[in-house]
Design a protein around this motif. Structure first.
Motif, PDB file in Angstrom:
ATOM      1  N   HIS B 106     -12.402  -1.419   2.931  1.00 26.74           N
ATOM      2  CA  HIS B 106     -12.543  -1.941   1.570  1.00 26.74           C
ATOM      3  C   HIS B 106     -13.146  -3.344   1.581  1.00 26.74           C
ATOM      4  O   HIS B 106     -12.706  -4.203   2.342  1.00 26.74           O
ATOM      5  N   SER B 107     -14.143  -3.549   0.737  1.00 31.25           N
ATOM      6  CA  SER B 107     -14.854  -4.827   0.820  1.00 31.25           C
ATOM      7  C   SER B 107     -14.832  -5.654  -0.453  1.00 31.25           C
ATOM      8  O   SER B 107     -14.989  -6.868  -0.388  1.00 31.25           O
ATOM      9  N   ILE B 108     -14.632  -5.043  -1.626  1.00 31.65           N
ATOM     10  CA  ILE B 108     -14.906  -5.787  -2.861  1.00 31.65           C
ATOM     11  C   ILE B 108     -13.966  -6.984  -3.058  1.00 31.65           C
ATOM     12  O   ILE B 108     -14.419  -8.074  -3.390  1.00 31.65           O
ATOM     13  N   LEU B 154      -4.749  -1.560   2.386  1.00 29.40           N
ATOM     14  CA  LEU B 154      -3.880  -0.398   2.577  1.00 29.40           C
ATOM     15  C   LEU B 154      -2.565  -0.807   3.224  1.00 29.40           C
ATOM     16  O   LEU B 154      -2.548  -1.723   4.059  1.00 29.40           O
ATOM     17  N   THR B 155      -1.500  -0.087   2.886  1.00 26.62           N
ATOM     18  CA  THR B 155      -0.226  -0.386   3.541  1.00 26.62           C
ATOM     19  C   THR B 155      -0.325  -0.097   5.040  1.00 26.62           C
ATOM     20  O   THR B 155       0.354  -0.718   5.843  1.00 26.62           O
ATOM     21  N   THR B 156      -1.201   0.846   5.408  1.00 24.03           N
ATOM     22  CA  THR B 156      -1.322   1.188   6.831  1.00 24.03           C
ATOM     23  C   THR B 156      -2.196   0.201   7.605  1.00 24.03           C
ATOM     24  O   THR B 156      -2.239   0.259   8.830  1.00 24.03           O
ATOM     25  N   THR B 157      -2.908  -0.676   6.906  1.00 21.66           N
ATOM     26  CA  THR B 157      -3.704  -1.681   7.639  1.00 21.66           C
ATOM     27  C   THR B 157      -3.088  -3.078   7.555  1.00 21.66           C
ATOM     28  O   THR B 157      -3.500  -3.977   8.293  1.00 21.66           O
ATOM     29  N   PRO B 159      -0.281  -4.042   8.813  1.00 23.46           N
ATOM     30  CA  PRO B 159       0.269  -4.489  10.102  1.00 23.46           C
ATOM     31  C   PRO B 159      -0.759  -5.182  10.993  1.00 23.46           C
ATOM     32  O   PRO B 159      -0.388  -5.972  11.871  1.00 23.46           O
ATOM     33  N   VAL B 160      -2.045  -4.915  10.774  1.00 21.41           N
ATOM     34  CA  VAL B 160      -3.067  -5.563  11.609  1.00 21.41           C
ATOM     35  C   VAL B 160      -3.080  -7.076  11.351  1.00 21.41           C
ATOM     36  O   VAL B 160      -3.386  -7.862  12.250  1.00 21.41           O
ATOM     37  N   ALA B 184      -4.437  -5.972  -1.862  1.00 22.89           N
ATOM     38  CA  ALA B 184      -3.577  -5.398  -2.899  1.00 22.89           C
ATOM     39  C   ALA B 184      -2.099  -5.252  -2.503  1.00 22.89           C
ATOM     40  O   ALA B 184      -1.228  -5.686  -3.251  1.00 22.89           O
ATOM     41  N   PRO B 185      -1.761  -4.658  -1.352  1.00 19.97           N
ATOM     42  CA  PRO B 185      -0.328  -4.455  -1.075  1.00 19.97           C
ATOM     43  C   PRO B 185       0.364  -5.671  -0.461  1.00 19.97           C
ATOM     44  O   PRO B 185       1.568  -5.642  -0.223  1.00 19.97           O
ATOM     45  N   SER B 187       2.005  -9.375  -0.042  1.00 17.11           N
ATOM     46  CA  SER B 187       2.825 -10.215  -0.921  1.00 17.11           C
ATOM     47  C   SER B 187       3.196 -11.515  -0.202  1.00 17.11           C
ATOM     48  O   SER B 187       3.022 -11.640   1.015  1.00 17.11           O
ATOM     49  N   GLU B 201      -2.520 -14.088  -4.634  1.00 19.59           N
ATOM     50  CA  GLU B 201      -2.594 -12.767  -5.266  1.00 19.59           C
ATOM     51  C   GLU B 201      -4.010 -12.454  -5.730  1.00 19.59           C
ATOM     52  O   GLU B 201      -4.384 -11.300  -5.858  1.00 19.59           O
TER      53      GLU B 201
END
Lengths: 457, 215
Positions: B106-108, B154-157, B159-160, B184-185, B187, B201
């Motif tokens: 995702h880039s935007i 993403l929630t899966t990225t 952790p990186v 986005a995810p 916080s 944010e």
């Protein structure tokens, strides 16, 4: 119609172009030109459009966009291009309906029209992350108990035995398998074992995760649906194409997923409407999809319920449904979270906008899908009831209701209430909502019914 | 050309995204020995403020925001020798290495933050999307960056982002760079949990945080 291997050939032989040039010199100026050429004028005071002529103009503009711009493959940095004849042929041959589910829950998901009294497909749930397998199970079990549901979306797992799920890792593969198994078991327990899961594989972002978890042994069926996403705007990566190569090889139903961004490379509401329509054509042509999941978003609020997005959803849903026979699910990212008044106002506004304009719908996702465990079966139950009520509302009636609803929440979009997680909204031992949330839901339903939404019960 | 005339035309040039005209005017200002600081303060900066306002109002879009930021940066490069000569060169706020983490395409959101940081006075190296962990470290070292900004949608990225901070610690580089996280995810709680130095944010918030970190 050109086949998927031909798409792969064009992705590896098409015109080479830098990604930023595609965004800024090829895609954006063309969208702006098309808004002018077809005189697409948005009206933020009336979020639900009633202009059939403009809907058809948006469709024509979307066809031009596909022909003049094509789809960018980030894996090869080349443009997949199409002739007008190929685009029109794909539209003519679009699948107008698709079967999902098994036994008592086997249903035909059909395309609709604006002001269409026929039912909207009711897709319940979301792929929001859950903190544990227990919560994931309870959430899906709750979705299965929603009698209006035609299909469900399963949440994704954020960790497996305490190990965070990282995209592309072996833990992601294991978690994707586990999430699919949990969803199927939960539906069995809810008494709706035949309900289809239409967001497979929710936990897998990588092609490896999707492919590995898509075995019958892991609870999935050919009568389910798989999400494959475009990248904003009008781009597709090799991960997505790899998923399609696998899924189409055994005739699985692919859901082409798209999220044009208001204020981004497709510009304002008119550009979003054109792009949202063009994504449906791209879904048929490039992804060989069976249905579309469309969720335009606002770049400033990261949600789908600003006036600009609502107008774009309305206008593009009409452009699509009047001209392309393809089942479309409209999905909203709602700013307000579970157990907030905002969720009820925003969800109703979005669902009436999309469904009166000819789309089907998924129950909107609370708290912009950003908060772990911020989804519950109760707000989804409410939204499912709105989905059932909405086909009785015309575009004209919807516009008046939506205007009243928007005025109630738009002031809070910059700082919306995130609400509470599942654990605070539901009783963990019984899996049923707490009294406080039931009372809020009943009060909101009464208020929204008084505004004019004809709930069945 | 008169000073006030140049100020007005440069202001218009940025708003109209007229790169060629704006750079012509910038060069003319240098060759005619006009007051560069005045042109920046009264013409260019107000133009960028107006661009930001229009973006938030929804009457101007991301690509136009990016192009106006590039015109601003190019004009500043034209002025740079003159500013250095007069020892009034605008102090840059710092250098930021920004990218979307590995596994995430995702880039935007990242593009928007990169653009707003440029407008806010930072030098920005945008590494793009799907950036491997050690690429952030290598590029930050090479560019002598002040801040590493990590985007994940993403929630899966997410952790990186933690792994990059761990890599900085392993390599003995943690104190050398401030790390900002967003997406986005993500916080404030997550930022604190993984030991990031800053979180915002949205894009304007990211500029405020970056300015705070480089103060």
């Amino acid at each position: 119609m050109i086949d998927f291997l031909e798409i792969c050939r064009r992705a590896s032989t098409g015109r080479l172009i830098q990604e930023t040039k595609f965004d800024r010199e090829r895609f954006f100026p063309k969208v702006m030109d098309l808004v002018k050429k077809y005189k697409i004028q948005h009206d933020l005071d009336n979020p639900v459009s009633q202009d059939n002529g403009m809907a058809d103009a948006i469709y024509e503009a979307a066809v031009d966009l596909m022909v003049d711009v094509g789809v960018y493959c980030t894996g090869t940095q080349r443009v997949i291009e199409f002739s007008r004849e190929e685009v029109l042929e794909a539209i003519r041959n679009a699948p107008g309906a698709c079967w999902f589910g098994e036994g008592h829950d086997r249903r035909l998901f059909k395309s609709r029209k604006p002001d269409d009294a026929s039912p909207s497909w009711c897709h319940v749930g979301s792929g929001v992350a859950t903190s544990s397998e227990e919560i994931a199970f309870k959430v899906v079990e709750g979705y299965g108990r929603i009698q209006e549901a035609d299909s469900v979306a399963a949440p994704c797992l954020s960790q497996l035995r305490g190990i965070p799920v990282s995209g592309g890792s072996p833990v992601e593969v294991l978690a994707a398998i586990r999430a699919n198994l949990i969803a199927r078991e939960a539906l069995q327990q809810s008494g709706r074992p035949g309900l289809p899961i239409l967001n497979l594989s929710s936990t897998a972002t990588s092609a490896a995760g999707t492919i590995a978890s898509s075995q019958p042994a892991f609870g999935v069926r050919a009568s389910d649906g798989w999400l494959v996403g475009f990248l904003a705007e009008m781009k597709v990566g090799y991960e997505a194409l790899n998923k399609i190569a696998y899924l189409r090889s055994w005739n699985a139903s692919v859901c082409s997923e798209s999220a044009p961004i208001l204020g981004g490379y497709c510009g304002g509401p008119g550009g979003v409407a054109i792009t949202n329509t063009a994504y449906v054509i791209a879904g048929i042509l490039v992804m060989k999809g069976s249905y579309q999941l469309a969720f335009p978003m606002d770049i400033n609020f990261s949600c789908s319920t600003s006036r600009g997005v609502l107008w774009a959803v309305s206008a593009s849903s009409q452009a699509i449904s009047r001209n392309i026979s393809y089942p479309v699910l409209s999905l909203a990212y709602i700013a307000g979270g579970p157990m907030t008044e905002n969720y009820f106002y925003e969800a109703t506004a979005y669902l009436l906008t999309a469904i009166s304009s000819g789309s089907s719908a998924q129950t909107p996702i609370p708290a912009k899908a950003l908060k772990v465990d911020h989804q519950t079966p109760l707000e989804m139950q409410f939204s499912a009831e709105v989905i059932r009520a909405a086909p009785k509302v015309s575009r004209k009636e919807a516009n008046e209701i939506v205007k009243r609803l928007v005025s109630k929440y738009e002031g809070s979009l910059p700082n919306p209430p995130h609400g509470k997680p599942y654990q605070e909204c539901f009783d963990l031992s019984t899996g049923y909502p707490k009294k406080e949330y039931l009372e809020l839901c009943a009060r909101m339903k009464r208020e929204i019914s008084n505004i004019g939404v004809p709930f069945r019960r | 050309m008169e000073q006030d005339d140049i100020i007005k035309k440069i202001y218009e040039g940025i708003l109209e995204l007229d790169r060629e005209r704006t750079l012509e005017l910038a060069n003319a200002a240098v060759s005619e020995n006009l007051g560069i600081t005045d042109i920046i303060e009264k013409g260019m900066s107000p133009a960028m403020d107006e661009v930001g306002k229009r973006f938030q109002m929804g009457t101007l879009y991301l690509p136009e925001l990016q192009i106006s930021a590039e015109i601003f940066t190019s004009a500043m490069q034209v002025f740079q020798p003159k500013l250095l000569q007069s020892r009034t060169a605008e102090k840059r706020k710092g250098r930021v290495i920004i990218g979307t983490v590995k596994g995430d395409l995702h880039s935007i959101g990242k593009d928007l933050v990169a653009t707003m940081l440029k407008v806010g006075g930072f030098d920005v190296d945008d590494l793009g999307v799907d950036v491997p962990i050690f690429t952030f470290l290598e590029r930050a070292e090479k560019a002598k960056a002040d801040i590493i900004a990590l985007s994940a949608l993403l929630t899966t990225t997410m952790p990186v982002q933690r792994e990059i901070i761990e890599a900085l610690k392993e390599e003995g580089l943690r104190k050398k760079f401030n790390v900002m996280v967003g997406g986005a995810p993500v916080s404030q709680k997550w930022a604190e949990e993984i030991g990031a130095d800053g979180y915002a944010e949205n894009a304007p918030g990211a500029v405020r945080v970056a300015k705070g970190l480089s103060a």
